[in-house]
Motif scaffolding. Structure first.
Motif, PDB file in Angstrom:
ATOM      1  N   GLU A   1      31.968  34.469  32.660  1.00 27.03           N
ATOM      2  CA  GLU A   1      33.299  34.855  33.138  1.00 27.03           C
ATOM      3  C   GLU A   1      33.478  34.508  34.613  1.00 27.03           C
ATOM      4  OE1 GLU A   1      37.084  36.010  33.208  1.00 27.03           O
ATOM      5  OE2 GLU A   1      35.863  35.940  31.387  1.00 27.03           O
ATOM      6  N   LEU A   2      32.467  34.767  35.432  1.00 26.22           N
ATOM      7  CA  LEU A   2      32.555  34.430  36.852  1.00 26.22           C
ATOM      8  C   LEU A   2      32.645  32.922  37.061  1.00 26.22           C
ATOM      9  CD1 LEU A   2      30.150  36.863  38.728  1.00 26.22           C
ATOM     10  CD2 LEU A   2      32.576  36.526  39.142  1.00 26.22           C
TER      11      LEU A   2
ATOM     12  N   ARG B   1      38.683  28.220  37.832  1.00 21.46           N
ATOM     13  CA  ARG B   1      40.149  28.360  37.911  1.00 21.46           C
ATOM     14  C   ARG B   1      40.624  28.411  39.356  1.00 21.46           C
ATOM     15  NH1 ARG B   1      39.255  31.870  33.483  1.00 21.46           N
ATOM     16  NH2 ARG B   1      39.259  33.669  34.863  1.00 21.46           N
ATOM     17  N   LEU B   2      39.900  29.148  40.210  1.00 24.42           N
ATOM     18  CA  LEU B   2      40.279  29.231  41.617  1.00 24.42           C
ATOM     19  C   LEU B   2      40.222  27.863  42.285  1.00 24.42           C
ATOM     20  CD1 LEU B   2      38.556  32.525  42.779  1.00 24.42           C
ATOM     21  CD2 LEU B   2      40.998  32.031  42.857  1.00 24.42           C
TER      22      LEU B   2
ATOM     23  N   ILE C   1      36.176  32.525  46.472  1.00 26.49           N
ATOM     24  CA  ILE C   1      35.171  31.683  45.806  1.00 26.49           C
ATOM     25  C   ILE C   1      33.781  31.972  46.367  1.00 26.49           C
ATOM     26  CG2 ILE C   1      34.356  29.304  45.588  1.00 26.49           C
ATOM     27  CD1 ILE C   1      37.333  28.485  45.310  1.00 26.49           C
ATOM     28  N   LYS C   2      33.678  32.124  47.686  1.00 23.62           N
ATOM     29  CA  LYS C   2      32.384  32.413  48.307  1.00 23.62           C
ATOM     30  C   LYS C   2      31.829  33.750  47.833  1.00 23.62           C
ATOM     31  CE  LYS C   2      33.125  29.750  52.500  1.00 23.62           C
ATOM     32  NZ  LYS C   2      33.331  29.797  53.956  1.00 23.62           N
ATOM     33  N   VAL C   3      32.672  34.767  47.777  1.00 23.94           N
ATOM     34  CA  VAL C   3      32.228  36.086  47.335  1.00 23.94           C
ATOM     35  C   VAL C   3      31.780  36.033  45.879  1.00 23.94           C
ATOM     36  CG1 VAL C   3      33.003  38.443  46.830  1.00 23.94           C
ATOM     37  CG2 VAL C   3      33.616  37.357  48.996  1.00 23.94           C
ATOM     38  N   LYS C   4      32.564  35.398  45.044  1.00 23.04           N
ATOM     39  CA  LYS C   4      32.225  35.298  43.626  1.00 23.04           C
ATOM     40  C   LYS C   4      30.978  34.454  43.411  1.00 23.04           C
ATOM     41  CE  LYS C   4      36.824  36.284  41.973  1.00 23.04           C
ATOM     42  NZ  LYS C   4      36.485  37.601  41.486  1.00 23.04           N
ATOM     43  N   SER C   5      30.791  33.431  44.227  1.00 23.53           N
ATOM     44  CA  SER C   5      29.599  32.583  44.112  1.00 23.53           C
ATOM     45  C   SER C   5      28.335  33.360  44.474  1.00 23.53           C
ATOM     46  CB  SER C   5      29.724  31.355  45.010  1.00 23.53           C
ATOM     47  OG  SER C   5      30.773  30.534  44.559  1.00 23.53           O
TER      48      SER C   5
ATOM     49  N   GLU D   1      25.240  34.164  41.921  1.00 24.44           N
ATOM     50  CA  GLU D   1      23.839  33.866  42.191  1.00 24.44           C
ATOM     51  C   GLU D   1      22.955  35.104  42.000  1.00 24.44           C
ATOM     52  OE1 GLU D   1      22.395  30.895  42.514  1.00 24.44           O
ATOM     53  OE2 GLU D   1      24.426  30.223  42.072  1.00 24.44           O
ATOM     54  N   ARG D   2      23.442  36.268  42.437  1.00 25.56           N
ATOM     55  CA  ARG D   2      22.666  37.492  42.239  1.00 25.56           C
ATOM     56  C   ARG D   2      22.511  37.809  40.758  1.00 25.56           C
ATOM     57  NH1 ARG D   2      25.782  39.289  46.638  1.00 25.56           N
ATOM     58  NH2 ARG D   2      27.119  40.520  45.285  1.00 25.56           N
ATOM     59  N   LEU D   3      23.557  37.596  39.978  1.00 28.49           N
ATOM     60  CA  LEU D   3      23.477  37.830  38.541  1.00 28.49           C
ATOM     61  C   LEU D   3      22.496  36.873  37.876  1.00 28.49           C
ATOM     62  CD1 LEU D   3      27.225  38.456  37.620  1.00 28.49           C
ATOM     63  CD2 LEU D   3      25.374  40.129  37.676  1.00 28.49           C
TER      64      LEU D   3
END
Length: 61
Positions: A13-14, A20-21, A37-41, A45-47
């Motif tokens: 999902e991420l 999409r972003l 995008i940076k926050v989600k990236s 990576e942590r996931l």
């Protein structure tokens, strides 16, 4: 569902949301979207690290 399955779904999902972003970026709002995008990236990576650890734990058990 186990933790590994849930993490894989969340990762997928991420990745879709980041895709999409990136595809919807316009000049007027690039700064805001780049930050998102940076926050989600970083979260992605942590996931992935957590998923890898769980898979190694399961393989060794």
């Amino acid at each position: 569902m186990n933790d590994i399955t849930l993490l894989k779904e969340e990762i997928a999902e991420l990745e879709q949301e980041i895709f999409r972003l990136k595809n919807s970026m316009q000049r007027a709002d690039n700064g805001v979207k780049l930050k998102r995008i940076k926050v989600k990236s970083r979260t992605l990576e942590r996931l992935k690290v957590e998923l890898s650890a769980l898979e190694k734990l399961r393989a060794s058990a």
